[in-house]
Design an enzyme around this catalytic site. Structure first.
Site, PDB file in Angstrom:
ATOM      1  N   LYS A 177       0.850  -1.191   0.000  1.00 17.10           N
ATOM      2  CA  LYS A 177       0.000   0.000   0.000  1.00 17.10           C
ATOM      3  C   LYS A 177       0.885   1.240   0.000  1.00 17.10           C
ATOM      4  CE  LYS A 177      -1.512   2.926   2.074  1.00 17.10           C
ATOM      5  NZ  LYS A 177      -1.392   4.406   1.874  1.00 17.10           N
ATOM      6  N   GLY A 229       6.311   5.350   8.825  1.00 23.12           N
ATOM      7  CA  GLY A 229       5.561   6.597   8.794  1.00 23.12           C
ATOM      8  C   GLY A 229       5.793   7.386  10.065  1.00 23.12           C
ATOM      9  N   SER A 230       4.885   8.295  10.345  1.00 20.59           N
ATOM     10  CA  SER A 230       5.020   9.150  11.517  1.00 20.59           C
ATOM     11  C   SER A 230       4.769   8.369  12.796  1.00 20.59           C
ATOM     12  CB  SER A 230       4.040  10.319  11.425  1.00 20.59           C
ATOM     13  OG  SER A 230       2.707   9.858  11.626  1.00 20.59           O
ATOM     14  N   THR A 231       5.268   8.889  13.898  1.00 26.81           N
ATOM     15  CA  THR A 231       5.054   8.250  15.190  1.00 26.81           C
ATOM     16  C   THR A 231       3.577   8.245  15.553  1.00 26.81           C
ATOM     17  OG1 THR A 231       7.277   8.810  15.945  1.00 26.81           O
ATOM     18  CG2 THR A 231       5.628   8.392  17.643  1.00 26.81           C
ATOM     19  N   ALA A 233       0.977   8.149  13.530  1.00 24.03           N
ATOM     20  CA  ALA A 233       0.314   7.101  12.751  1.00 24.03           C
ATOM     21  C   ALA A 233       0.742   5.719  13.228  1.00 24.03           C
ATOM     22  CB  ALA A 233       0.629   7.269  11.269  1.00 24.03           C
ATOM     23  N   GLY A 234       2.002   5.577  13.631  1.00 23.64           N
ATOM     24  CA  GLY A 234       2.491   4.295  14.115  1.00 23.64           C
ATOM     25  C   GLY A 234       1.758   3.825  15.355  1.00 23.64           C
ATOM     26  N   GLU A 251       8.705   1.502  11.779  1.00 19.32           N
ATOM     27  CA  GLU A 251       9.860   2.383  11.589  1.00 19.32           C
ATOM     28  C   GLU A 251       9.284   3.785  11.501  1.00 19.32           C
ATOM     29  OE1 GLU A 251      12.123   4.943  10.314  1.00 19.32           O
ATOM     30  OE2 GLU A 251      12.125   3.935   8.365  1.00 19.32           O
ATOM     31  N   CYS A 285      13.800  10.353   7.595  1.00 19.11           N
ATOM     32  CA  CYS A 285      13.566  10.092   9.018  1.00 19.11           C
ATOM     33  C   CYS A 285      14.838  10.072   9.840  1.00 19.11           C
ATOM     34  CB  CYS A 285      12.774   8.799   9.205  1.00 19.11           C
ATOM     35  SG  CYS A 285      13.562   7.353   8.461  1.00 19.11           S
ATOM     36  N   GLU A 385       9.910  16.666  15.344  1.00 19.58           N
ATOM     37  CA  GLU A 385      10.412  16.345  14.005  1.00 19.58           C
ATOM     38  C   GLU A 385       9.820  17.326  12.997  1.00 19.58           C
ATOM     39  OE1 GLU A 385      11.186  12.375  11.338  1.00 19.58           O
ATOM     40  OE2 GLU A 385       9.226  12.554  12.300  1.00 19.58           O
TER      41      GLU A 385
END
Length: 482
Positions: A177, A229-231, A233-234, A251, A285, A385
């Site tokens: 995806k 992706g972003s933290t 979203a993680g 990651e 990142c 970030e």
């Protein structure tokens, strides 16, 4: 404008069940360059079902590893012949300078494909171990199952390869995806998968928006999710996977520190900072975005960074001379400008750059390469970030304080130390809490070395033997007397 009206599911190009599309916008011209089919939840169900059938009933997980290695090698060979075309696609959709796209966005993934197949050739897929109680123990390494690989937009092919290739070598089947900003290279790869003759359903490619991504990662038909992706979203992905006890690798973000010890060279540090992330306008990142420097030489470092940043050739990403292009989207441009203004408002010194457009640029989602000096570790720009071409210079008084500053972060993805004393550098490396680290360089993405973070930078590893094992389960078989 390119039109691509189908998804790649079960080895076939199929129309989505509903008329949903993604419009791809050039970050350089701000104009549409492509329209592609977008998957909805029913298409996700179809893709997972195809991958499930290919895993449960198909030949792929049951092949000898050497046969899978040969199939992935065929894919790598095809990939190698189409590198220029793929690089141009990435430049068009992301604004990555064409020289950087050819080198880092395409050639690096290609070399990773070849290196990972070499690693798989020597991997012990089965091991014998003597049991404590006198019986023999047989350890089999078996594929984890159906994998969802969810890819961000910033380094799409590199991150696709580091997930999909180890999963395939392990015997897994994959639903890939890509991000809405970068579907074109993923669809291009799907065409190569088809040409390479991988069995139907082994790789499925479904561009989709974030709402549909949420349906994918929560799907009960998956055995593993690999997400970059972003933290923020993680955390959502981890929560969705927990509901089904789906294995997950994350990651996530970073705020990596470059520690310059008192014997380091400011120009060498500035050069390493440039190489660590500015080819993608800071949208990397593990970029070195916090430069932690001796207080008595803070001005020297700020000026060296300013000279390096100011000399960057910023502009049209299709020009081979361009060193930095635009940010990926208007929202990203606005976000980075806001951080620059916030830093100045909180007391940082604007050494070079700023929130206005670079000289000579009249359109596109550009931001000037920026250095903020006299930054305190508590400032917003030192803690969050930014994901743009903004470097902050933080002074320290002694080595212990430098290490404390480096560790004073929610993140722990990467970092570096610069020194003429290797032993001193190794000592610092052992005390900074990150998943990866470099001495006298930004972290090198070597395919033999596992990559990943700690703390809010996620968990799990990609690349190296550990990256292959992320897609394997270990089955223990105890063998009694016959």
């Amino acid at each position: 404008m390119k039109e691509h009206g189908t998804l790649f599911i079960g080895g076939r190009w199929v129309a989505p069940r509903a008329e949903r599309t993604i419009e791809v916008i050039s970050p350089h011209t701000e104009q549409p360059i492509a329209r592609v089919a977008a998957a909805g939840p029913p298409d996700v169900d179809d893709a997972v079902s195809a991958a499930r059938h290919a895993f449960d009933e198909g030949p792929w997980p049951r092949l000898d590893p050497a046969e899978r290695i040969e199939a992935v090698r065929r894919l790598a060979d095809l990939y190698g012949t189409r590198r220029d075309e793929l690089a141009e696609l990435i430049t068009d959709q992301l604004g990555a300078p064409i020289s950087f796209a050819r080198r880092a966005q395409v050639a690096l993934p290609w070399s990773m494909m070849n290196a990972l197949t070499d690693l798989a050739r020597t991997y012990p897929w089965q091991e014998n171990r003597p049991g404590v109680y006198g019986q023999d123990i047989l350890l089999r390494k078996e594929p984890v199952g159906v994998v969802a690989a969810v890819i961000p937009w910033n380094m799409p092919q590199f991150l696709t390869v580091t997930k999909v290739v180890p999963a395939l070598l392990a015997g897994c089947t994959v639903v890939l995806k890509p991000a809405p900003e970068s579907p074109l290279d993923a669809l291009f790869l799907a065409g190569l998968v088809e040409e390479a003759g991988l069995p139907p359903g082994v790789v499925n490619v479904i561009p989709a928006d974030r709402d549909t991504s949420a349906h994918l990662v929560a799907h009960r038909g998956l055995d593993k999710v690999s997400f970059t992706g972003s933290t923020a979203a993680g955390r959502q992905v981890a929560g969705a996977c927990a509901q089904n006890l789906t294995k997950v690798s994350l990651e996530l973000g970073g705020k990596s520190a470059a520690i310059a010890l008192d014997d380091a060279d400011p120009s060498a540090v500035a050069s390493a900072v440039r190489l660590s992330g500015l080819g993608m306008a800071g949208q990397i990142c593990n970029a070195l975005t916090r430069v932690v420097v001796p207080a008595n030489r803070a001005d020297d470092y700020a000026q060296a960074l300013a000279a390096t940043m100011s000399a960057l050739n910023v502009g049209d990403p299709t020009d081979p001379a361009t060193e930095m292009g635009p940010l990926v989207a208007r929202r990203q441009q606005e976000r980075v400008r806001h951080y620059i203004d916030t830093g100045v408002r909180e007391g940082a010194t604007l050494v070079t750059g700023g929130s206005d457009l670079p000289a000579g640029v009249e359109r596109g989602w550009y931001v000037r390469p920026t250095v903020l000096g006299a930054v305190h570790p508590s400032m917003t720009v030192a803690r969050e970030e930014i994901f743009g071409p903004v470097i902050v210079v933080i002074p320290y008084r002694d080595d212990e304080e430098a290490i404390r500053i480096a560790n004073d972060s929610a993140y722990g993805l990467a970092g570096s130390v610069f020194t003429t004393d290797k032993a001193r550098g190794l000592d610092v490396a052992s005390k900074v809490r990150t998943g990866t680290f470099g001495i006298n360089q930004g972290y090198s993405m070597d395919p033999a070395a596992p990559f990943g973070g700690v703390k809010a930078s996620g968990y799990g590893r990609e690349l190296g033997r550990e990256g292959l094992e992320a897609y394997l389960d270990v089955k223990s078989i105890s063998v009694g007397p016959i």
